[in-house]
Design a protein around this motif. Structure first.
Motif, PDB file in Angstrom:
ATOM      1  N   PHE A  81       0.876  -1.155   0.063  1.00 59.20           N
ATOM      2  CA  PHE A  81      -0.020   0.011   0.032  1.00 59.20           C
ATOM      3  C   PHE A  81       0.791   1.089   0.004  1.00 59.20           C
ATOM      4  CE2 PHE A  81      -2.330   3.369   2.439  1.00 59.20           C
ATOM      5  CZ  PHE A  81      -3.641   3.425   1.572  1.00 59.20           C
ATOM      6  N   ALA A  82       0.723   2.323  -1.021  1.00 59.56           N
ATOM      7  CA  ALA A  82       1.463   3.395  -1.302  1.00 59.56           C
ATOM      8  C   ALA A  82       1.021   4.475  -1.058  1.00 59.56           C
ATOM      9  CB  ALA A  82       2.119   3.315  -2.523  1.00 59.56           C
ATOM     10  N   LYS A 119       9.522  -3.211  -2.685  1.00 62.85           N
ATOM     11  CA  LYS A 119      10.327  -3.827  -3.504  1.00 62.85           C
ATOM     12  C   LYS A 119      10.014  -5.456  -3.963  1.00 62.85           C
ATOM     13  CE  LYS A 119      14.816  -5.900  -4.094  1.00 62.85           C
ATOM     14  NZ  LYS A 119      16.098  -6.280  -3.622  1.00 62.85           N
ATOM     15  N   ASN A 120       9.283  -6.068  -2.965  1.00 64.78           N
ATOM     16  CA  ASN A 120       9.034  -7.524  -3.188  1.00 64.78           C
ATOM     17  C   ASN A 120       7.398  -7.769  -3.672  1.00 64.78           C
ATOM     18  OD1 ASN A 120      11.568  -8.699  -2.958  1.00 64.78           O
ATOM     19  ND2 ASN A 120      11.562  -7.739  -1.177  1.00 64.78           N
ATOM     20  N   SER A 121       6.663  -6.578  -3.469  1.00 67.28           N
ATOM     21  CA  SER A 121       5.143  -6.818  -3.918  1.00 67.28           C
ATOM     22  C   SER A 121       5.024  -7.044  -5.128  1.00 67.28           C
ATOM     23  CB  SER A 121       4.593  -5.647  -3.385  1.00 67.28           C
ATOM     24  OG  SER A 121       4.655  -4.637  -4.020  1.00 67.28           O
ATOM     25  N   ASP A 122       3.652  -7.656  -5.480  1.00 67.60           N
ATOM     26  CA  ASP A 122       3.335  -7.982  -7.069  1.00 67.60           C
ATOM     27  C   ASP A 122       2.345  -7.053  -7.374  1.00 67.60           C
ATOM     28  OD1 ASP A 122       4.697 -10.614  -7.536  1.00 67.60           O
ATOM     29  OD2 ASP A 122       3.731 -11.203  -5.611  1.00 67.60           O
ATOM     30  N   ILE A 123       1.645  -6.445  -6.526  1.00 69.11           N
ATOM     31  CA  ILE A 123       0.361  -5.461  -6.659  1.00 69.11           C
ATOM     32  C   ILE A 123       0.383  -4.426  -5.650  1.00 69.11           C
ATOM     33  CG2 ILE A 123      -2.130  -5.238  -6.424  1.00 69.11           C
ATOM     34  CD1 ILE A 123      -2.107  -8.224  -7.361  1.00 69.11           C
ATOM     35  N   VAL A 124       0.461  -3.052  -5.980  1.00 72.60           N
ATOM     36  CA  VAL A 124       0.544  -1.931  -5.314  1.00 72.60           C
ATOM     37  C   VAL A 124      -0.762  -1.265  -5.168  1.00 72.60           C
ATOM     38  CG1 VAL A 124       1.870  -0.080  -4.613  1.00 72.60           C
ATOM     39  CG2 VAL A 124       2.926  -1.863  -5.593  1.00 72.60           C
ATOM     40  N   LEU A 125      -1.485  -0.711  -4.102  1.00 68.64           N
ATOM     41  CA  LEU A 125      -2.603  -0.020  -4.167  1.00 68.64           C
ATOM     42  C   LEU A 125      -1.734   1.497  -3.728  1.00 68.64           C
ATOM     43  CD1 LEU A 125      -5.121  -1.844  -1.816  1.00 68.64           C
ATOM     44  CD2 LEU A 125      -4.736  -2.076  -4.222  1.00 68.64           C
ATOM     45  N   GLU A 132      -7.846  18.223  -7.170  1.00 67.77           N
ATOM     46  CA  GLU A 132      -7.338  18.792  -5.958  1.00 67.77           C
ATOM     47  C   GLU A 132      -8.477  19.533  -5.446  1.00 67.77           C
ATOM     48  OE1 GLU A 132      -3.173  20.685  -4.625  1.00 67.77           O
ATOM     49  OE2 GLU A 132      -3.508  20.178  -6.462  1.00 67.77           O
ATOM     50  N   SER A 133      -9.232  20.408  -6.398  1.00 67.67           N
ATOM     51  CA  SER A 133     -10.209  21.151  -5.697  1.00 67.67           C
ATOM     52  C   SER A 133     -11.267  20.539  -4.725  1.00 67.67           C
ATOM     53  CB  SER A 133     -11.193  21.872  -6.802  1.00 67.67           C
ATOM     54  OG  SER A 133     -11.810  20.746  -7.431  1.00 67.67           O
ATOM     55  N   LYS A 134     -11.062  19.268  -4.602  1.00 67.54           N
ATOM     56  CA  LYS A 134     -12.192  18.350  -3.783  1.00 67.54           C
ATOM     57  C   LYS A 134     -11.494  17.818  -2.370  1.00 67.54           C
ATOM     58  CE  LYS A 134     -15.159  16.637  -7.098  1.00 67.54           C
ATOM     59  NZ  LYS A 134     -16.044  15.342  -7.819  1.00 67.54           N
ATOM     60  N   ARG A 135     -10.385  18.542  -2.319  1.00 68.24           N
ATOM     61  CA  ARG A 135      -9.262  17.971  -1.223  1.00 68.24           C
ATOM     62  C   ARG A 135      -9.298  16.442  -0.785  1.00 68.24           C
ATOM     63  NH1 ARG A 135      -7.007  20.713   2.257  1.00 68.24           N
ATOM     64  NH2 ARG A 135      -7.991  19.931   4.104  1.00 68.24           N
ATOM     65  N   HIS A 136      -9.654  15.939   0.365  1.00 65.39           N
ATOM     66  CA  HIS A 136      -9.911  14.561   0.534  1.00 65.39           C
ATOM     67  C   HIS A 136     -10.427  13.657  -0.386  1.00 65.39           C
ATOM     68  CE1 HIS A 136      -8.192  15.990   4.457  1.00 65.39           C
ATOM     69  NE2 HIS A 136      -7.627  14.485   4.629  1.00 65.39           N
ATOM     70  N   GLN A 137     -11.879  14.450  -0.821  1.00 61.18           N
ATOM     71  CA  GLN A 137     -12.837  13.773  -1.476  1.00 61.18           C
ATOM     72  C   GLN A 137     -12.047  13.439  -3.170  1.00 61.18           C
ATOM     73  OE1 GLN A 137     -15.506  12.376  -0.770  1.00 61.18           O
ATOM     74  NE2 GLN A 137     -15.154  12.937   1.313  1.00 61.18           N
ATOM     75  N   GLY A 138     -11.104  14.264  -3.380  1.00 54.06           N
ATOM     76  CA  GLY A 138     -10.428  14.259  -4.624  1.00 54.06           C
ATOM     77  C   GLY A 138      -9.133  13.362  -4.732  1.00 54.06           C
ATOM     78  N   ILE A 139      -9.368  12.150  -4.057  1.00 50.88           N
ATOM     79  CA  ILE A 139      -8.229  11.314  -3.738  1.00 50.88           C
ATOM     80  C   ILE A 139      -8.860   9.833  -4.342  1.00 50.88           C
ATOM     81  CG2 ILE A 139      -6.190  10.239  -2.472  1.00 50.88           C
ATOM     82  CD1 ILE A 139      -6.318  12.847  -0.666  1.00 50.88           C
ATOM     83  N   SER A 140      -7.944   9.102  -4.975  1.00 48.72           N
ATOM     84  CA  SER A 140      -8.510   7.751  -5.370  1.00 48.72           C
ATOM     85  C   SER A 140      -7.599   6.776  -5.023  1.00 48.72           C
ATOM     86  CB  SER A 140      -8.808   8.075  -6.997  1.00 48.72           C
ATOM     87  OG  SER A 140      -9.898   8.934  -7.284  1.00 48.72           O
ATOM     88  N   THR A 141      -7.655   5.735  -5.248  1.00 49.01           N
ATOM     89  CA  THR A 141      -6.625   4.534  -5.127  1.00 49.01           C
ATOM     90  C   THR A 141      -6.704   3.891  -6.129  1.00 49.01           C
ATOM     91  OG1 THR A 141      -7.087   4.438  -2.564  1.00 49.01           O
ATOM     92  CG2 THR A 141      -6.097   2.589  -3.858  1.00 49.01           C
ATOM     93  N   PHE A 142      -5.500   3.429  -6.723  1.00 48.19           N
ATOM     94  CA  PHE A 142      -5.206   2.858  -8.174  1.00 48.19           C
ATOM     95  C   PHE A 142      -4.546   1.461  -7.780  1.00 48.19           C
ATOM     96  CE2 PHE A 142      -5.749   7.113  -9.002  1.00 48.19           C
ATOM     97  CZ  PHE A 142      -6.617   7.204 -10.136  1.00 48.19           C
ATOM     98  N   ILE A 143      -4.979   0.497  -8.637  1.00 46.84           N
ATOM     99  CA  ILE A 143      -4.075  -0.864  -8.323  1.00 46.84           C
ATOM    100  C   ILE A 143      -3.007  -0.864  -9.723  1.00 46.84           C
ATOM    101  CG2 ILE A 143      -4.447  -3.141  -8.614  1.00 46.84           C
ATOM    102  CD1 ILE A 143      -7.495  -2.760  -7.996  1.00 46.84           C
ATOM    103  N   VAL A 144      -1.723  -1.091  -9.006  1.00 49.10           N
ATOM    104  CA  VAL A 144      -0.448  -1.085 -10.250  1.00 49.10           C
ATOM    105  C   VAL A 144       0.278  -2.308  -9.955  1.00 49.10           C
ATOM    106  CG1 VAL A 144       1.197   0.083 -11.032  1.00 49.10           C
ATOM    107  CG2 VAL A 144      -0.595   1.692  -9.939  1.00 49.10           C
ATOM    108  N   GLU A 145       0.051  -3.052 -11.030  1.00 49.28           N
ATOM    109  CA  GLU A 145       0.815  -4.363 -11.203  1.00 49.28           C
ATOM    110  C   GLU A 145       2.363  -4.027 -11.191  1.00 49.28           C
ATOM    111  OE1 GLU A 145      -1.244  -8.012 -12.835  1.00 49.28           O
ATOM    112  OE2 GLU A 145      -2.120  -6.002 -13.786  1.00 49.28           O
TER     113      GLU A 145
END
Length: 177
Positions: A81-82, A119-125, A132-145
């Motif tokens: 988790f990043a 370093k050793n993960s296969d999948i990172v959230l 940015e105008s939505k502050r906390h509501q304008g943050i998303s989580t992405f899945i990156v392999e």
């Protein structure tokens, strides 16, 4: 691999998604026993179960659960988790990582710091600002392999303890997902 064979990598995930179907008490007891033997291994187990698997289970679509959660819950893949960043710490509204929609993909740019199993993960959230105008509501989580072009493993921390759990910088340079 041995923890996966024992069903410890998707403990609170239902068997429908190839987890163990345990409850929180069972998970905490297992995590405590692992920590008693090796705190580093417990860090990997904790991040993987509590943050990565639980997030995908609670918020992922069925497609996400099939593609990502099942291999994580089986222990075939390891998750990270990043969130933390060099100048923002763990304050999400101060993060500088961005995700900009370009056609049907997002382009991630930014640096994450002190990422357990980075370093050793296969999948990172990965968290990133999408509006940015939505502050906390304008943050998303992405899945990156891992292996996605633009995802770079940076500095690996040289720690005094918990050395079996790597801690790394993850750099996103025009990383398309």
């Amino acid at each position: 691999k041995e923890m996966a064979e024992l069903g410890l990598m998707g403990m609170m995930i239902p068997t429908k998604y190839e987890g163990s179907g345990s409850d929180a008490v069972g998970y905490v007891l297992a995590l405590s026993e692992i920590a008693y033997s090796c705190a580093s291994t417990a860090v990997v187990m904790s991040v993987h179960n509590s943050i990565v698997c639980e997030t995908l289970y609670k918020f992922g679509s069925e497609e996400v659960k099939d593609k990502f959660l099942k291999p994580l819950a089986r222990g075939d893949k390891i998750g990270a988790f990043a969130l933390t960043e060099p100048h923002a710490g763990s304050d999400p509204s101060s993060q500088l990582t961005t995700a900009v929609l370009d056609g049907d993909t997002y382009v991630l740019n930014g640096t994450k710091r002190f990422i357990s199993t980075g370093k050793n993960s296969d999948i990172v959230l990965v968290t990133a600002k999408t509006d940015e105008s939505k502050r906390h509501q304008g943050i998303s989580t992405f899945i990156v392999e891992k292996g996605t072009p633009g995802l770079i493993v940076g500095n690996i921390e040289e720690k005094m303890g918990l050395r079996a759990s790597d801690t790394a910088d993850l750099i996103f340079e025009n990383c398309r997902i």
